[in-house]
Design a protein around this motif. Sequence first.
Motif, PDB file in Angstrom:
ATOM      1  N   PRO A 169      -0.473   4.259  -0.993  1.00  0.00           N
ATOM      2  CA  PRO A 169      -1.470   4.342  -2.071  1.00  0.00           C
ATOM      3  C   PRO A 169      -2.766   3.623  -1.728  1.00  0.00           C
ATOM      4  O   PRO A 169      -2.773   2.669  -0.962  1.00  0.00           O
ATOM      5  CB  PRO A 169      -0.763   3.662  -3.247  1.00  0.00           C
ATOM      6  N   ALA A 170      -3.865   4.118  -2.318  1.00  0.00           N
ATOM      7  CA  ALA A 170      -5.166   3.484  -2.102  1.00  0.00           C
ATOM      8  C   ALA A 170      -5.403   2.469  -3.203  1.00  0.00           C
ATOM      9  O   ALA A 170      -5.318   2.797  -4.388  1.00  0.00           O
ATOM     10  CB  ALA A 170      -6.258   4.546  -2.114  1.00  0.00           C
ATOM     11  N   LEU A 171      -5.698   1.256  -2.804  1.00  0.00           N
ATOM     12  CA  LEU A 171      -5.890   0.171  -3.758  1.00  0.00           C
ATOM     13  C   LEU A 171      -7.334   0.135  -4.227  1.00  0.00           C
ATOM     14  O   LEU A 171      -8.238  -0.170  -3.441  1.00  0.00           O
ATOM     15  CB  LEU A 171      -5.538  -1.148  -3.076  1.00  0.00           C
ATOM     16  N   ILE A 172      -7.531   0.444  -5.499  1.00  0.00           N
ATOM     17  CA  ILE A 172      -8.895   0.583  -6.011  1.00  0.00           C
ATOM     18  C   ILE A 172      -9.388  -0.702  -6.672  1.00  0.00           C
ATOM     19  O   ILE A 172     -10.538  -1.077  -6.536  1.00  0.00           O
ATOM     20  CB  ILE A 172      -8.952   1.728  -7.056  1.00  0.00           C
ATOM     21  N   GLN A 173      -8.500  -1.346  -7.372  1.00  0.00           N
ATOM     22  CA  GLN A 173      -8.916  -2.515  -8.158  1.00  0.00           C
ATOM     23  C   GLN A 173      -7.833  -3.582  -8.093  1.00  0.00           C
ATOM     24  O   GLN A 173      -6.647  -3.293  -8.229  1.00  0.00           O
ATOM     25  CB  GLN A 173      -9.129  -2.092  -9.606  1.00  0.00           C
ATOM     26  N   LYS A 174      -8.277  -4.822  -7.871  1.00  0.00           N
ATOM     27  CA  LYS A 174      -7.327  -5.936  -7.818  1.00  0.00           C
ATOM     28  C   LYS A 174      -6.815  -6.274  -9.225  1.00  0.00           C
ATOM     29  O   LYS A 174      -7.373  -5.823 -10.222  1.00  0.00           O
ATOM     30  CB  LYS A 174      -8.004  -7.180  -7.259  1.00  0.00           C
ATOM     31  N   ARG A 175      -5.797  -7.110  -9.240  1.00  0.00           N
ATOM     32  CA  ARG A 175      -5.247  -7.569 -10.515  1.00  0.00           C
ATOM     33  C   ARG A 175      -6.333  -8.167 -11.412  1.00  0.00           C
ATOM     34  O   ARG A 175      -6.369  -7.957 -12.602  1.00  0.00           O
ATOM     35  CB  ARG A 175      -4.193  -8.651 -10.271  1.00  0.00           C
TER      36      ARG A 175
END
Length: 567
Positions: free
Chosen positions: A298-304
């Motif tokens: 998966p592509a990580l778009i936004q951090k926690r």
Amino acid sequence: MIEILKSNLKTEIETKLQNHYSEKINLVVETPKNSELGDISIPVFSIVKVVRRPLLEVVEIVREMIESSKYKDNFSEIKKISGFINIKLNRIKVSQAVINEFSSNQNYGNSNIGIGKTVVIDYSSPNIAKPFSVGHLRSTVIGHAIGNILEKLSYKVVRINHLGDFGTQFGKIIYAYLNFGDKEKVKKNPIDELVKLYVKFHKIAKDKPEIEEKAREIFKELEQKNPKYVELWEYFREVSLKEYMKVYKLLNVEFDHYDGEAFYNDKMASVVKELREKSLLKKDQGAMIVDLGEEYPPALIQKRDGSTLYITRDLAALFYRKRTYDFDEVLYVVGNEQKLHFDQLKAVVRKMGYDYYQDIHHINFGLVLQNGKKMSTREGKVVKLIDVLNEASKLSLKYINEKNPSLENKEEIAKKVGVSAIIFNDLKNYRANDIEFNLKDMVNFVGQTGPYLQYTSVRISSILKENQIDKDSIDYNYYTNDYSYELIKTIDEYRDILLKAKSEYSPSVLAKYLLTLASYFNSFYSQEKVMVEDLIERNSKLYLISIVRYILDDGMKLLGMKVIKKM
RNA sequence: GCGCUCAUAGCUCAAUUGGAUAGAGCGUUUGACUACGGAUCAAAAGGUUUCGGGUUCGACUCCUGAUGAGCGCGCCA
């Protein structure tokens, strides 16, 4: 000229074959690997396979078709050798065609395939407050050369230096600078000092991890435009850029835009919004991702914590570039290790419903190695490019002092030779391979090197210097001997080589070609005296070698090398 | 563990994208300047294309397995 003849012949024979066998056949028309065999070669195995007739019968039929070809005037010999038919061309006709094409074109080798098309190239992209390393060299010279080649082929090129001028590390540097930085030292030697501060930060953070938190806060405030931090950030960016400019000037590299990562800071919210609207975002372990299924992770778009990541910024940059430049292609000249990132980027763009994901090309390249390992100084630090360039210049000066001590402007020429040697070494091999960085081999001036090309051009220049060429008194008979004819054929290839370099996005195609051309010239030169008594002969030879020099110089310029008249 | 690259002469690399005898440079050995630049040229030696199996008229190239090297794989860029 020969390429066109080949493709015309291919079409003609294919039609004839279709009439004869009533089968559609894809004919292979190629150049024999050994030029003694001829200029054009046709293997007939593929025909045999389709029509299921004996090999020798098919060979004879095809030979007759070639013999009665409408292009037969160009052929001087048609020979059957096992399953191949080899054609030798009429050397005078070929020479005439090649020379005429050169004479009638102000920009020989160019093409209009790129007219009306725009290509954005993202290259070099050093990280602010860090030294410009040999690692950045590759992206810089590969991107620059590809850009030049594209322009020669009539593309509009937009050159972008996507500076690494954003990210949490700026929080750290600002913290370090404010708490234990020496303003005067930084002013004097910005990048080295900033690197030291960055290192010191990490050393201290080992015992006092709470400063990591401080740095994150500072970065967050920087994002929110706290004027105090913005001012520092601008200062760091400016002094770093100033250092990089020295390198770019040496390399003769320029950009249309220096829009770095920070530039896209305010353009990311809309990307996230669009992804959400298209229902592509998924919450996973507190972060927002785009699921790419089985194909990719998966592509990580936004951090926690809600802040964005690398790929988000690249998406924002991509959409901005599409809007602003309406590119037909966008090239990212970035190392092999980021392959997955660009695969993910393309996949996300595709999922968003944009067809131009196909126009995104990762122009990957390998590492710079020394003795098989990633290049670094003895202390394990990155090697600064400027030091390497200076060292190469020094070494070439040493050689000039040995070979040609009376040369004027020695320092200046040594610099041009040294820098070009490094550029050429980087470009001569296929970009995705790792390159071995050996200063001695590069500047040794012997063999497949930049100086070899420059030397060849200089040799030609010194003959041409004193002589006028009369283009109208040329006798093509002087181009029919083997040495001249190899040159003619190689000259003829120039445009196709540039087109191939474009389609593979690999300047090495051009680099290797220039070596071949130079080598053919040097063989010619050792066998054929140019300054002969006979004026027509002399003139014909002068013109031939002037064309060789034109291509050498033009090609070297495209690669980003310096052209010199003496060395 | 999964994925992606790569493996060709002692070394650095090619090979018309599946075609003919796998080619260059460096290094080694030898030869060529009263020559338009010898930073050059000419020649010799150097190969089971990492190893096995397969597809094909034909394989360095495609498929498959093994070995070895490098890189990547959720909160860096």
